[in-house]
Design an enzyme around this catalytic site. Sequence first.
Site, mmCIF file in Angstrom:
data_model
loop_
_atom_site.group_PDB
_atom_site.id
_atom_site.type_symbol
_atom_site.label_atom_id
_atom_site.label_comp_id
_atom_site.label_asym_id
_atom_site.label_seq_id
_atom_site.Cartn_x
_atom_site.Cartn_y
_atom_site.Cartn_z
ATOM 1 N N HIS A 85 5.068 -3.991 17.432
ATOM 2 C CA HIS A 85 3.620 -3.824 17.497
ATOM 3 C C HIS A 85 2.923 -5.169 17.562
ATOM 4 O O HIS A 85 3.513 -6.211 17.262
ATOM 5 C CB HIS A 85 3.119 -2.979 16.316
ATOM 6 C CG HIS A 85 3.527 -3.502 14.972
ATOM 7 N ND1 HIS A 85 4.816 -3.400 14.492
ATOM 8 C CD2 HIS A 85 2.825 -4.142 14.018
ATOM 9 C CE1 HIS A 85 4.880 -3.946 13.287
ATOM 10 N NE2 HIS A 85 3.682 -4.411 12.979
ATOM 11 N N ARG A 115 -1.824 -0.804 3.773
ATOM 12 C CA ARG A 115 -0.499 -0.774 4.394
ATOM 13 C C ARG A 115 0.611 -0.541 3.382
ATOM 14 O O ARG A 115 0.650 -1.159 2.313
ATOM 15 C CB ARG A 115 -0.283 -2.132 5.051
ATOM 16 C CG ARG A 115 1.072 -2.388 5.651
ATOM 17 C CD ARG A 115 1.035 -3.828 6.130
ATOM 18 N NE ARG A 115 2.131 -4.188 6.977
ATOM 19 C CZ ARG A 115 3.252 -4.713 6.534
ATOM 20 N NH1 ARG A 115 3.442 -4.885 5.245
ATOM 21 N NH2 ARG A 115 4.190 -5.054 7.384
ATOM 22 N N HIS A 166 5.987 -7.957 17.203
ATOM 23 C CA HIS A 166 6.916 -8.098 16.073
ATOM 24 C C HIS A 166 7.316 -6.751 15.492
ATOM 25 O O HIS A 166 6.711 -5.720 15.761
ATOM 26 C CB HIS A 166 6.308 -8.967 14.970
ATOM 27 C CG HIS A 166 5.137 -8.324 14.267
ATOM 28 N ND1 HIS A 166 3.879 -8.231 14.817
ATOM 29 C CD2 HIS A 166 5.043 -7.729 13.046
ATOM 30 C CE1 HIS A 166 3.068 -7.619 13.977
ATOM 31 N NE2 HIS A 166 3.750 -7.285 12.889
#
Length: 277
Positions: free
Chosen positions: A250, A264, A96
């Site tokens: 990834h 993140r 994705h």
Amino acid sequence: MSLKVVPTTPTLGATVTGIDLANVAAGDIEAVNAAIVEHKVLFFEDQHLDPEAQLSFARQLGEIDVAPFGPKHPDFGEMTVLDQVAPKDQGADAWHTDNTYLPCPPSFTILQSVKLPELGGDTCFADMYAAFDALSFELQAFLCELTATHDLTKTLKRAIADGNADVDLASMQQQWPPVHHPVVRVHPDTGRKALFVNGNFTTKIDGLTSTESEAFLSMLLEHVGSPAFQCRHRWRVGTLTMWDNRCVQHYAVPDYTTRRVMHRLTIAGTQPTGPAA
Ligand code: OGA
Ligand code: MN
């Protein structure tokens, strides 16, 4: 310190040393920007940034994009915390691109490992320029004319069911209705063409019948995962990885059963993905 960039494969990825991301020196950000254009995914080992330092590094690369759902750091609302022990089917274990349900999807994702299983939990990356280049000229020409629909529904439903998103599905769908992106995206910095359909958000190739769309999408999504376009990253605690969502997909390998914690951030895209290439 001077920056040292060691490529991972001829196609994509590079380990970068000689830089302290908590104290970037003059010229470092330009060097990072040049390295990401060339290698598409960068691995900075032994950084161990606290959330504030990760945020301050990220802010030098662009505007932070706050993800509309997903668990956040209690003190830093811009930061998503991935804290997983059973990653299978949680969404990142499919090829994705991040958040393509947005009209202007993020350019970069900046992920740092905080806690890792002893073994496993690698992340694979795939070069979408190479995926495009490997298609026949005839198919490239056909795909360049097309757009596809991207929709948050499937991923959001799963996040809600897993307790990872405390939001109302219907109101999120209203706020973030399906969007259309070119099937082949022209990268704004390089002018190169990259395949831009992904397994988490792309639901339909516009203009094709459902049967045609399903056949092309499944063929393209399988193509994206070819080992020929990939590198695989084995994390160490304190590694900060940065990838360019405009030309990379990834896949988080869901092969662990003890805790893995990642911090993140995403950097907002600077422009819409544009019409068909
Ligand atoms: C992400 C993601 C991969 C991983 O942060 O968007 O897909 O290995 N992470 O955790
Ligand atoms: Mn992701």
